[in-house]
Design a protein around this motif. Structure first.
Motif, short mmCIF file in Angstrom:
data_model
loop_
_atom_site.label_atom_id
_atom_site.label_comp_id
_atom_site.label_asym_id
_atom_site.label_seq_id
_atom_site.Cartn_x
_atom_site.Cartn_y
_atom_site.Cartn_z
N LEU A 193 11.59 -2.77 78.52
CA LEU A 193 12.43 -1.58 78.64
C LEU A 193 13.89 -1.97 78.60
O LEU A 193 14.40 -2.64 79.51
CB LEU A 193 12.13 -0.84 79.96
CG LEU A 193 10.68 -0.43 80.25
CD1 LEU A 193 10.64 0.49 81.46
CD2 LEU A 193 10.03 0.22 79.04
N ILE A 235 12.94 7.06 80.80
CA ILE A 235 11.76 6.40 81.35
C ILE A 235 10.62 7.41 81.49
O ILE A 235 9.47 7.14 81.08
CB ILE A 235 12.08 5.75 82.71
CG1 ILE A 235 12.96 4.52 82.51
CG2 ILE A 235 10.80 5.38 83.46
CD1 ILE A 235 13.46 3.89 83.78
N GLN A 238 8.90 8.37 78.17
CA GLN A 238 8.16 7.32 77.46
C GLN A 238 7.09 6.64 78.32
O GLN A 238 6.35 5.79 77.82
CB GLN A 238 9.13 6.24 76.95
CG GLN A 238 10.16 6.77 75.96
CD GLN A 238 11.07 5.68 75.44
OE1 GLN A 238 10.69 4.92 74.54
NE2 GLN A 238 12.27 5.58 76.01
N LEU A 239 7.02 7.03 79.59
CA LEU A 239 6.15 6.29 80.50
C LEU A 239 4.67 6.43 80.16
O LEU A 239 3.91 5.45 80.32
CB LEU A 239 6.40 6.73 81.95
CG LEU A 239 5.74 5.86 83.02
CD1 LEU A 239 6.10 4.38 82.85
CD2 LEU A 239 6.14 6.34 84.42
N ASP A 240 4.23 7.60 79.70
CA ASP A 240 2.82 7.74 79.33
C ASP A 240 2.44 6.73 78.24
O ASP A 240 1.38 6.09 78.32
CB ASP A 240 2.54 9.17 78.82
CG ASP A 240 2.52 10.18 79.95
OD1 ASP A 240 2.36 9.76 81.12
OD2 ASP A 240 2.69 11.38 79.67
N VAL A 242 4.03 3.92 77.58
CA VAL A 242 4.12 2.58 78.18
C VAL A 242 2.84 2.24 78.91
O VAL A 242 2.24 1.17 78.71
CB VAL A 242 5.33 2.50 79.14
CG1 VAL A 242 5.28 1.21 79.97
CG2 VAL A 242 6.65 2.56 78.37
N LEU A 243 2.38 3.16 79.75
CA LEU A 243 1.21 2.88 80.59
C LEU A 243 -0.09 2.86 79.78
O LEU A 243 -1.04 2.15 80.15
CB LEU A 243 1.11 3.93 81.70
CG LEU A 243 2.24 3.89 82.75
CD1 LEU A 243 2.07 5.03 83.76
CD2 LEU A 243 2.29 2.55 83.46
N LEU A 260 12.37 2.72 87.13
CA LEU A 260 10.95 2.70 86.79
C LEU A 260 10.08 2.78 88.04
O LEU A 260 9.10 3.55 88.09
CB LEU A 260 10.62 1.43 86.00
CG LEU A 260 9.14 1.17 85.73
CD1 LEU A 260 8.56 2.24 84.81
CD2 LEU A 260 8.93 -0.22 85.15
N GLU A 263 9.89 6.29 89.35
CA GLU A 263 9.04 7.17 88.55
C GLU A 263 7.57 6.83 88.76
O GLU A 263 6.71 7.74 88.84
CB GLU A 263 9.42 7.04 87.08
CG GLU A 263 8.66 7.97 86.14
CD GLU A 263 8.95 9.44 86.40
OE1 GLU A 263 8.07 10.28 86.03
OE2 GLU A 263 10.02 9.77 86.96
N LEU A 264 7.24 5.56 88.86
CA LEU A 264 5.85 5.16 89.11
C LEU A 264 5.38 5.67 90.47
O LEU A 264 4.23 6.11 90.62
CB LEU A 264 5.72 3.64 89.02
CG LEU A 264 5.88 3.03 87.63
CD1 LEU A 264 5.96 1.51 87.71
CD2 LEU A 264 4.72 3.45 86.72
#
Length: 335
Positions: A193, A235, A238-240, A242-243, A260, A263-264
């Protein structure tokens, strides 16, 4: 011919139809410039009464007691000086300069609004020397000025053959250490990131790519900017992805890692059980996050001392080599 006053190297370069670096080298009499071009530039300089570093020469005779600090934000102009990394480094620089009897003049620079920002700062008559924090996308501009202006030191990434004096961490090695830690912790795919438009971040990503490639672990870059009005939303958006593709994240800075982790936590994604995270900087808050952040330590205090030491040496008319600091992996709870 032009009616516009010729005040800076950039003005003269524009008139001559060459780069500012060529003007610097020509007026300094360096053999890298061919004789015909050198003579033409020197003739234009005489015609317009321009002398290389005329303001800098004056300052060397009449000291101001002020060191300029410029933060160019060409790659991310919405980033703020209040960024935790900037504030940490600026604090150490202010302490070092004050102890040496200097005041500090700070400027946040948006190069796209003022391409002559370096010439104008140097030629302002208000500073004895200049510290530039970060190369951003201004590497070539800094290189040009370095040819004719000695008292300048830059915090940033060093690459072979560059002319300007840099103090900074071995970013490529730091990226390699981060990826190796994630892989050693069991990660099978890595997300990086950060905005690789910045030289330091590009080097960190390159180091991580090298380590991941050697160990046959896929790695993908997700662009995240450091401006406060974008970092969290970028973040989140785009996190979906990323995960779904990664079980390990290498954040280009601790600031990105902090955002991050927030958000997590909001999404109730467990760290390090479901995803492992490594940052870069080892800012003071890194040991206070929950869970505590595994990160790459760069010695910001030593870097500030190094920049001031090298700058003062240059103010005395001496050249100096760049200083590359070794990174160190700090293992905590996120990886």
């Amino acid at each position: 011919m032009t009616d516009k006053p010729i005040r800076t190297i950039t003005d003269l370069a524009r008139l001559a139809g060459v780069s500012p670096g060529t003007v610097s080298r020509a007026l300094a009499g360096k053999s890298l410039v061919n004789a015909k071009t050198k003579e033409r530039i020197q003739a234009l300089a005489r015609e317009h009464g321009f002398q290389l570093n005329q303001m800098a020469s004056k300052l060397r005779r009449q000291k101001t007691g002020v060191i300029g600090v410029a933060i160019p934000l060409g790659h991310d102009h919405r980033q703020h000086i209040s960024d935790s990394f900037f504030m940490t480094l600026l604090g150490h620089l202010a302490d070092e300069l004050t102890e040496r009897g200097y005041d500090l003049m700070l400027r946040r620079v948006i190069p796209e609004n003022n391409e002559d920002w370096l010439d104008q700062f140097i030629g302002s008559g208000m500073i004895d020397g200049l510290i530039v924090i970060g190369q951003s996308d201004q590497f070539d501009r800094i290189e040009d000025v370095a040819d004719g202006y000695l008292p300048m030191v830059v915090w940033g990434n060093h690459q072979e053959g560059q002319r300007h004096c840099v103090v900074g961490t071995d970013n490529r090695l730091g990226g390699k250490l981060a990826a190796e830690r994630l892989i050693a912790a069991g990660v099978t795919s890595i997300a990086f990131l950060g905005d690789v438009g910045a030289m330091e971040f590009a080097a960190r990503y390159a180091g991580a790519q090298e380590a991941a490639g050697r160990l046959a672990v896929p790695i993908k870059n997700f662009t995240i900017h450091l401006s406060p009005d974008r970092i969290s939303s970028e973040i989140a958006s785009q996190l979906d992805e990323v995960l779904s593709n990664s079980d390990g994240v290498f954040a280009a800075t601790d600031t990105i890692a902090f955002a991050l982790l927030r958000e997590l936590q909001t999404r109730k994604v467990a760290v390090p059980d479901n995803v492992k995270v490594v940052g870069f900087d080892d800012l003071p808050i890194a040991s206070q996050t929950s869970p505590r952040l595994t990160t790459i330590h760069q010695d910001i205090a030593a870097g500030a001392r190094g920049m001031v030491d090298l700058l003062l040496r240059r103010l005395d008319g001496n050249s100096s080599e760049s200083l590359i600091l070794p990174p160190k992996l700090v293992i905590r709870e996120t990886a």
